[in-house]
Design an enzyme around this catalytic site. Structure first.
Site, PDB file in Angstrom:
ATOM      1  CD  GLU A  30      -2.437   1.386   2.740  1.00  0.00           C
ATOM      2  OE1 GLU A  30      -1.911   1.168   3.847  1.00  0.00           O
ATOM      3  OE2 GLU A  30      -3.621   1.622   2.611  1.00  0.00           O
ATOM      4  CG  ASP A  31       3.144   2.036   3.273  1.00  0.00           C
ATOM      5  OD1 ASP A  31       2.210   2.808   3.519  1.00  0.00           O
ATOM      6  OD2 ASP A  31       3.512   1.135   4.058  1.00  0.00           O
ATOM      7  CB  CYS A  78      -0.246  -2.154   5.253  1.00  0.00           C
ATOM      8  SG  CYS A  78      -0.776  -1.353   6.730  1.00  0.00           S
ATOM      9  CG  HIS A 114       1.203   5.060   7.625  1.00  0.00           C
ATOM     10  ND1 HIS A 114       1.571   3.740   7.458  1.00  0.00           N
ATOM     11  CD2 HIS A 114       2.204   5.796   7.089  1.00  0.00           C
ATOM     12  CE1 HIS A 114       2.752   3.693   6.844  1.00  0.00           C
ATOM     13  NE2 HIS A 114       3.149   4.919   6.616  1.00  0.00           N
ATOM     14  NE  ARG A 149       8.195   5.732   8.289  1.00  0.00           N
ATOM     15  CZ  ARG A 149       7.950   4.434   8.236  1.00  0.00           C
ATOM     16  NH1 ARG A 149       7.278   3.922   7.223  1.00  0.00           N
ATOM     17  NH2 ARG A 149       8.378   3.644   9.193  1.00  0.00           N
TER      18      ARG A 149
HETATM   19  C1  CIR Z   1       6.961   0.562   8.194  1.00  0.00           C
HETATM   20  O1  CIR Z   1       7.281   1.065   9.264  1.00  0.00           O
HETATM   21  O2  CIR Z   1       7.084   1.161   7.126  1.00  0.00           O
HETATM   22  C2  CIR Z   1       6.448  -0.847   8.191  1.00  0.00           C
HETATM   23  N1  CIR Z   1       7.085  -1.595   9.215  1.00  0.00           N
HETATM   24  C3  CIR Z   1       4.950  -0.861   8.369  1.00  0.00           C
HETATM   25  C4  CIR Z   1       4.204  -0.212   7.242  1.00  0.00           C
HETATM   26  C5  CIR Z   1       2.730  -0.354   7.371  1.00  0.00           C
HETATM   27  N2  CIR Z   1       2.068   0.212   6.263  1.00  0.00           N
HETATM   28  C6  CIR Z   1       0.936   0.874   6.318  1.00  0.00           C
HETATM   29  O3  CIR Z   1       0.409   1.115   7.400  1.00  0.00           O
HETATM   30  N3  CIR Z   1       0.429   1.329   5.194  1.00  0.00           N
END
Ligand code: CIR
Length: 255
Positions: free
Chosen positions: A65-66, A247, A160, A130
């Site tokens: 998702e990111d 995510c 997030h 972020r």
């Molecule tokens: C991070 O800190 O980037 C990962 N450990 C977790 C990301 C989770 N992603 C999201 O909530 N979209």
């Protein structure tokens, strides 16, 4: 038809980025089993799942998702806030290219997809650790080409925006009001999480169905009281990596 892009849990997930959680041991096999349960639930809902292979060197790459914002008309390849996560976008860009006109966040912008909540033509962008205003400016330029509005929403206490608020029905958001200010979403209906379950605001809406973690029974009860039934899933292993249900996929409508 809906397509979900997912990616196998990396064996290096134990070295994931962590911001608000202390590191605890992650059982990779258990995380993979729960992730497979997630993919199966999507398939049962009639979603086509494009499951990408593991990226052993990219610890957080299961959290696809990111890497991108995907709408019905276009996609934006993002520039994740954590440097370790930037290489994740390359393969996702190749996968999205046949389906959408692509735009790119250019340096020095930083934004994770977890900070972008789209409700119809409204896009809410969380200002977390972020994401930054440079990304907001670039995103606004892209969104206005397609008639979308961007709203900036400060986020505190969680990773997030979508840790704090997600869509659970056409007109309803599930929210943790301790982490994000409800007044920044005018004209929206809310269901509040149970305060004893702070991580309970992340649900994945798939058409009219809601995927939801089994570990938040009190908030699930609140959803039920509002007439919202859920498909309950085990998601606690990836939660140790600060990941939740939204995510783990990019959803897009294809033909
Ligand atoms: C991070 O800190 O980037 C990962 N450990 C977790 C990301 C989770 N992603 C999201 O909530 N979209």
């Amino acid at each position: 038809m809906l397509l979900a892009i997912t990616r196998e849990v990396s064996r290096s997930i134990v070295h994931c980025e962590l911001t608000h959680l202390a590191r605890t041991p992650i059982d990779v096999e258990r995380a993979r089993l729960q992730h497979a349960e997630y993919e199966s639930a999507l398939k049962r809902l009639g979603v086509a799942v494009l499951s990408l292979p593991e990226q052993p060197a990219l610890a957080d790459s299961v959290f696809v998702e990111d890497t991108a914002l995907v709408t019905d008309e276009f996609a934006v390849i993002l520039r994740p806030g954590a440097e370790s996560r930037r290489p994740e976008t390359q393969s996702i860009e190749r996968v999205l290219a046949p389906y959408r006109e692509l735009f790119h966040m250019e340096p020095p912008a930083r934004v994770d997809g977890g900070d972008l909540l789209r409700v119809g033509k409204q896009v809410y962008m969380g200002m977390s650790t972020r994401s930054d205003t440079n990304a907001a400016e670039q995103l606004q330029e892209i969104l206005k080409l397609f008639g979308y509005d961007l709203h900036i929403v400060p986020v505190t206490g969680c990773l997030h925006l979508k840790s704090a608020v997600t869509q659970v029905q056409d007109d309803t958001l599930l929210i943790n009001p301790a982490w994000v200010d409800k007044s920044l979403f005018p004209g929206v209906k809310f269901i509040e999480i149970d305060a004893s379950e702070p991580y309970a605001a992340n649900a994945l809406l798939v058409d009219d169905s809601l995927l939801y973690p089994i570990s938040f029974p009190r908030t699930q009860e609140r959803l039920a009281s509002a007439g919202i039934a859920v498909v309950a899933l085990h998601a606690d292993e990836l939660a140790k990596a600060e990941g939740a249900l939204t995510c783990c996929s990019l959803l897009l409508r294809v033909f």
